[in-house]
Design a protein around this motif. Structure first.
Motif, PDB file in Angstrom:
ATOM      1  N   UNK A  36       0.833  -1.211   0.000  1.00  0.00           N
ATOM      2  CA  UNK A  36       0.000   0.000   0.000  1.00  0.00           C
ATOM      3  C   UNK A  36       0.860   1.250   0.000  1.00  0.00           C
ATOM      4  N   UNK A  37       0.386   2.277  -0.623  1.00  0.00           N
ATOM      5  CA  UNK A  37       1.199   3.465  -0.820  1.00  0.00           C
ATOM      6  C   UNK A  37       0.282   4.668  -0.964  1.00  0.00           C
ATOM      7  N   UNK A  38       0.865   5.807  -1.128  1.00  0.00           N
ATOM      8  CA  UNK A  38       0.057   6.995  -1.372  1.00  0.00           C
ATOM      9  C   UNK A  38      -0.233   7.108  -2.862  1.00  0.00           C
ATOM     10  N   UNK A  39      -1.482   6.912  -3.224  1.00  0.00           N
ATOM     11  CA  UNK A  39      -1.882   6.988  -4.621  1.00  0.00           C
ATOM     12  C   UNK A  39      -2.762   8.214  -4.784  1.00  0.00           C
ATOM     13  N   UNK A  40      -2.164   9.352  -4.943  1.00  0.00           N
ATOM     14  CA  UNK A  40      -2.941  10.575  -5.047  1.00  0.00           C
ATOM     15  C   UNK A  40      -2.833  11.200  -6.429  1.00  0.00           C
ATOM     16  N   UNK A  41      -2.309  10.442  -7.366  1.00  0.00           N
ATOM     17  CA  UNK A  41      -1.924  11.036  -8.631  1.00  0.00           C
ATOM     18  C   UNK A  41      -2.967  10.956  -9.718  1.00  0.00           C
ATOM     19  N   UNK A  42      -2.510  11.438 -10.853  1.00  0.00           N
ATOM     20  CA  UNK A  42      -3.322  11.467 -12.046  1.00  0.00           C
ATOM     21  C   UNK A  42      -2.422  11.016 -13.191  1.00  0.00           C
ATOM     22  N   UNK A  43      -2.775   9.916 -13.877  1.00  0.00           N
ATOM     23  CA  UNK A  43      -1.921   9.471 -14.973  1.00  0.00           C
ATOM     24  C   UNK A  43      -2.067  10.372 -16.192  1.00  0.00           C
ATOM     25  N   UNK A  78       2.278   6.757 -15.323  1.00  0.00           N
ATOM     26  CA  UNK A  78       1.768   7.134 -14.009  1.00  0.00           C
ATOM     27  C   UNK A  78       2.834   6.934 -12.941  1.00  0.00           C
ATOM     28  N   UNK A  79       2.784   7.774 -11.933  1.00  0.00           N
ATOM     29  CA  UNK A  79       3.692   7.638 -10.796  1.00  0.00           C
ATOM     30  C   UNK A  79       2.972   6.919  -9.667  1.00  0.00           C
ATOM     31  N   UNK A  80       3.760   6.268  -8.839  1.00  0.00           N
ATOM     32  CA  UNK A  80       3.236   5.573  -7.669  1.00  0.00           C
ATOM     33  C   UNK A  80       4.144   5.908  -6.504  1.00  0.00           C
ATOM     34  N   UNK A  81       3.559   6.463  -5.442  1.00  0.00           N
ATOM     35  CA  UNK A  81       4.433   6.929  -4.375  1.00  0.00           C
ATOM     36  C   UNK A  81       5.368   7.986  -4.958  1.00  0.00           C
ATOM     37  N   UNK A 113      14.831   5.166   0.306  1.00  0.00           N
ATOM     38  CA  UNK A 113      13.488   4.978  -0.228  1.00  0.00           C
ATOM     39  C   UNK A 113      12.661   4.227   0.795  1.00  0.00           C
ATOM     40  N   UNK A 114      11.401   4.430   0.706  1.00  0.00           N
ATOM     41  CA  UNK A 114      10.500   3.773   1.635  1.00  0.00           C
ATOM     42  C   UNK A 114       9.135   3.689   1.013  1.00  0.00           C
ATOM     43  N   UNK A 115       8.481   2.558   1.216  1.00  0.00           N
ATOM     44  CA  UNK A 115       7.089   2.533   0.813  1.00  0.00           C
ATOM     45  C   UNK A 115       6.191   2.632   2.038  1.00  0.00           C
ATOM     46  N   UNK A 134       3.316  11.588  -1.311  1.00  0.00           N
ATOM     47  CA  UNK A 134       2.839  11.105  -2.596  1.00  0.00           C
ATOM     48  C   UNK A 134       3.522  11.849  -3.734  1.00  0.00           C
ATOM     49  N   UNK A 135       3.537  11.215  -4.893  1.00  0.00           N
ATOM     50  CA  UNK A 135       3.913  11.895  -6.124  1.00  0.00           C
ATOM     51  C   UNK A 135       2.696  11.819  -7.022  1.00  0.00           C
TER      52      UNK A 135
END
Lengths: 312, 677
Positions: B91-98, B110-113, B139-141, B146-147
């Motif tokens: 699980x990660x921060x998924x706040x993005x827009x592809x 798309x970016x993840x984290x 690095x850390x998940x 978020x990115x």
């Protein structure tokens, strides 16, 4: 806790209520009877003892001794005359209401004050005040206000720049009635260091307390041309009126500070009066800018102008 | 006031292109990526072009509006789930827009984290390459910042990095082309090493940037992040040819700050801006001033807590607007602005609009920055702008909005047909108080104490309330969410059906899945979010007396806030010109506030994720809920996008379903839905 009490209900916009007077006298140890109505500074002076004023003279002497430059009496006199002229412009601002785009009417109020400010900073006045005067505890405010009431020249000085008797009373009362909020403003070294907490302060970046009060006031006034123009749909006449009193109070504080510095340059001020006037003028500038923010800058729905109807 | 002189000197001898991290590329079947020349004209047109989504905001104006018209209010309930990807192992921060580049097949980038960039066959969900950037801070998940997406032009894709850089990557192979080191100089001083010492912060709690760069007319633009960490914000213009610095805006113009307070004045520019393309003006969101106690920084503290408009060509000042001048409450203004055109009194004018954390929508004239309208409240207000007492949390008033919202970084969407701005908001009460405690022997410090109310008093277990984001048909708990997903013809996370592409696709890239998992494993660190919203936890930890804290917290949880409507948040439709709140869809305290962005379509449909794991569809004009699709059993914090694939005859909708920012359930899903014409 007495610290941090919001003084919103005890702030006077130049027209002093009897309740404010009683609050003021109570803070200074006087249980007021029915004779407070319409009391002027002179009347209040007779009610309030001057207290012991312990140490105020020594502090004032130290402020003078620790200056790193020489105060220029001529410069200060000239700029004070300029500042006096700014008070005469306030009525025009009231008539103007919301400024036009790119107006500079509010900025023009502070031109002379900035010149005084630059000079005070240059000679180390703010640094010396920070070094030698205590922070704004309610006790220090109460003590210096007792002394302020007993400075004979105070009413005349304030009259010079257009403060009526009622307004003079309001100015002094606002200092005391807002004494808890004043304590939020600390001397630079009293803030937490940045290496101790995440949101701490890098002390070398923070100006001395008295300089922050003075320059903060001038920055707030300078920005009003832009702010009022930009927020025109939200602005009411009441905001303009209250803001102008706050501006007048800040300029009044600056005038007292500048006058004290001029008198110091002339060798014509008692040491305890220097402490008292430096403290009181700074306190005035602090509380007036805090109220300017509340009166004009932070606009909640209950006080904004009604939403304008857009047709399209 | 003069705001013009705000550009920072750019020393030529700084290590602008030296990279303080390491890139790792994993490739799959990269031959699937069609050669498509993405031009600046394509970027200009993407808002009108239904077959692609080339900018994170959907257009330079960032309206997040799709002209694809297969999906309508009448058929949106027939959306099919095409696939769900579970990426990044954890699980990660998924706040993005592809972004979506059209072609056969269309390619999703798309970016993840903060560290991962993927190229994905947008039609099938197959991962084609993955780029992993590991900065020097590791690095850390475990809940890093978020990115929120990449940028794209020509054959290159660009991504912001955690160490204040931009990395340019071949979009066909995933291989690095150049790196721009945004930490090479700071306040005009060259870094002694690869990064300026004041910008070397711990991961998850320092300065970085977390929104996609903006590209316009040969200039790539990006900001900085971390207003709580003693920095002064900046916003950079960078050449696309090799990543050379062109200009840098100082977000704390020093002559407007008392003393040297500008040097740690915050006002970072970590969220994404919008561009008014005719004049070439970029509108930059700005964060809160620092430190939080305003008495060390009297004055307006421009440009904090608002928006700043500058020329894209040279960074010169145009205008600024502050939502909360001289802020004390963390009412910064990260929500990306939207530029739109409207007729007013017979005249066509351009405006910029955005929801603030203050809980109102601001609409300003795009040319001058003058406020045209402030909307009615879209979340509740209570004791707003009330100054917090000193060392007296007990008598502190409950304040709304809290420090998370109104609207935080969530990108809004705009529908020009109905003149509707769709915003998301948070609606919790909070108490603030300043306090002074012993930090070490003989040393005092002051912090901010906060208590946030997320549950009403006397909450009953299992109690259902309006706004719970559950219905009889689709309860939100994990097991039933899967069932609901199956009923709707989609697959639950991890479950294979005809269209599902899950971790099996990652395995197809060879040894990608396992090594990346190892690469990203470092010690767990505290949530960084965007640098400012979680002071409560950290500062209260500093107090040290946990038992006392718990008692105190419980005391406040038992306090009634009669004014609070007991909803955690809202999705609202607002007319930015009139200020009317057209509709509000509330989310109860039980499910949490909706996070992430929204999307409007030319047919009058609004898509937005919800905290209970759903993708919702609303009627843009009325707010009527038209359909609900399951994304996963976790919050859905991404910003949806849409495109039309002419080869398939389908309109697609994609959303990242991570979450965990404001709700407990984290996830790592990219969900894609479609409807055939």
């Amino acid at each position: 806790m007495v610290y941090g009490t919001n003084p919103e209900e005890r702030y006077s916009y130049g027209d002093v209520s009897d309740e404010d007077r009683r609050e003021f006298l109570k803070a200074l140890g006087v249980v007021a009877g029915g004779a407070v109505a319409g009391a002027t500074l002179q009347d209040l002076r007779s009610e309030v003892s001057s207290g012991t004023a312990e140490g105020l003279a020594e502090m004032g002497e130290a402020v003078q001794n620790d200056l790193t430059g020489t105060l220029d009496a001529t410069l200060l006199s000239e700029q004070l005359a300029g500042l006096e002229g700014s008070f005469g412009l306030l009525a025009e601002l009231e008539a103007m209401g919301v400024p036009e785009q790119d107006a500079s009417a509010y900025q023009e109020l502070t031109t002379a004050a900035w010149a005084i400010n630059d000079h005070l900073a240059e000679v180390g006045f703010f640094a010396s005040a920070e070094e030698n005067l205590p922070g704004f505890t309610p006790e220090h405010i109460e003590e210096t206000t007792r002394q302020l009431l007993h400075i004979d020249a105070l009413p005349a000085t304030l009259s010079e720049v257009g403060f009526s008797e009622q307004e003079q009373t309001a100015l002094v009362m606002n200092i005391v009635n807002a004494r808890e909020q004043l304590s939020w403003w600390m001397k630079t070294g009293d803030y937490p260091p940045a290496n101790a907490v995440d949101d701490g302060v890098v002390h070398e970046y923070v100006a001395p307390l008295h300089q922050r009060a003075a320059e903060g006031s001038l920055l707030w006034i300078d920005g009003l041309d832009h702010f009022l123009w930009q927020r025109e749909p939200l602005i009411t006449g009441e905001m303009i009126d209250q803001g102008l009193w706050d501006v007048k109070s800040m300029l009044g504080g600056y005038y007292l500070m500048g006058s004290a510095a001029r008198d110091l340059a002339d060798g014509d001020i008692a040491d305890d009066h220097l402490t008292t006037l430096t403290t009181a003028s700074t306190a005035l500038m602090i509380i007036a800018q805090e109220f300017l923010i509340g009166d004009v800058i932070r606009i909640t729905d209950d006080k904004r102008a009604p939403r304008n109807q857009v047709t399209n | 006031m003069t705001y013009e002189s705000h550009l920072v000197e750019l020393p030529e001898d700084a290590p602008w292109n030296e990279k303080p991290g390491e890139s790792i590329v994993e490739q799959g079947d990269t031959d699937q990526i069609p050669e498509v020349d993405v031009t600046e004209e394509d970027l200009r047109q993407t808002g009108e072009e239904p077959t692609n989504w080339l900018l994170a905001g959907g257009s330079y104006e960032a309206q997040r509006h799709s002209t694809a018209d297969v999906i309508t209010p009448e058929n949106v309930d027939q959306l099919e789930n095409e696939y769900r990807l579970e990426v990044a192992d954890h699980p990660n921060d998924f706040q993005g827009s592809p972004v979506i580049v059209d072609g056969d097949p269309p390619i999703m980038y798309t970016t993840v984290g903060p560290d991962l960039l993927y190229a994905i066959n947008a039609r099938s969900g197959e991962i084609l390459w993955r780029h992993f950037y590991r900065p020097v801070v590791g690095a850390s998940d475990a809940t890093p910042p978020a990115e929120r997406g990449p940028a794209i032009l020509g054959d290159t894709v660009y991504k912001s990095t955690l160490d204040l850089g931009v990395i340019a990557i071949d979009r066909y192979t995933g291989e690095e082309r150049w790196y721009y080191n945004g930490a090479a100089a700071y306040r005009g001083e060259v870094a002694d090493d690869l990064m300026h010492e004041e910008l070397q912060w711990e991961r998850s709690r320092g300065t970085t940037s977390s929104f996609p760069p903006l590209i316009y007319d040969g200039m790539l633009m990006k900001g900085s992040f971390g207003g709580e960490f003693g920095v002064s914000g900046f916003f950079d213009g960078i050449s696309l040819d090799g990543g050379q610095p062109q200009w840098r805006v100082n977000m704390t113009p020093e002559h407007e700050w008392v003393g040297e307070s500008w040097q740690h004045g915050g006002a970072t520019a970590w969220a994404s801006g919008a561009v008014e393309p005719d004049e070439g003006t970029v509108v930059i969101p700005s964060a809160n001033p620092g430190p939080w106690y305003g008495t060390v920084r009297p004055g307006y503290n421009p440009y904090s807590c608002g928006k700043v408009a500058v020329n894209t060509s040279d960074g010169e000042y145009q205008w600024h607007h502050q939502d909360s001048p001289h802020d004390w409450w963390d009412y910064d203004s990260p929500s990306p602005p939207i530029v739109f055109e409207a007729d007013v009194d017979g005249e066509t004018r351009k405006f910029a609009t955005w929801p603030g954390k203050t809980g109102w929508v601001y609409t300003v004239d795009m040319e001058t920055g003058q406020l045209h309208q402030r909307s009615d409240e879209f979340v509740q207000h209570l004791n707003t702008f009330n100054l917090p007492p000193y060392d007296d949390l007990e008598s502190a008033p409950w304040i709304m909005p809290d420090l998370i919202g109104g609207t935080n970084p969530q990108p809004s969407a705009y529908d020009p047909e109905t003149q509707t701005l769709v915003v998301k908001g948070t609606n919790y009460p909070i108490k603030f108080s300043w306090f002074e405690v012993e930090y070490e022997a003989g040393q005092t410090y002051i912090g901010m104490d906060t208590v946030r109310k997320t549950e009403p008093v006397m909450a009953e277990e299992g109690e259902q309330r309006e706004g719970d984001e559950t219905t009889e048909e689709e309860p939100a708990d994990a097991e039933k969410a899967e069932e609901a997903g199956q009923r709707e013809g989609g697959a639950a996370p991890g479950e294979e059906d005809g269209n599902v592409t899950d971790t099996g696709n990652e395995t197809a890239i060879g040894n990608e899945t396992e090594p990346i998992g190892n690469e990203t494993a470092v010690d767990n660190e505290t949530e960084g979010d965007d640098g400012g919203d979680l002071h409560e936890e950290r500062e209260r930890e500093d107090e040290g007396d946990n038992d006392e804290e718990e008692d105190e917290t419980q005391q406040f949880q038992n306090e009634e806030v009669p004014a609070w409507n007991e909803n955690a948040g809202v999705i609202a439709g607002i007319d930015p010109l009139t200020g009317d709140v057209k509709w509000q869809s509330w989310f109860s305290w039980k499910v949490g506030p909706p996070w992430g962005g929204s999307l409007t379509t030319a047919t009058g449909v609004t898509f937005a994720g919800g905290p209970g794991g759903y993708l919702h569809a609303f009627d843009t004009e009325t707010g009527e809920r038209l359909s609900t699709n399951v994304v996963g059993n976790h919050g859905v914090d991404g910003a949806p996008v849409s495109w039309y694939d002419p080869n398939e005859g389908k309109q697609y909708v994609a959303i990242q379903g991570g979450g965990g920012n404001q709700v407990e359930e984290e996830g790592n899903t990219i969900a894609v839905y479609s409807l055939e014409e």
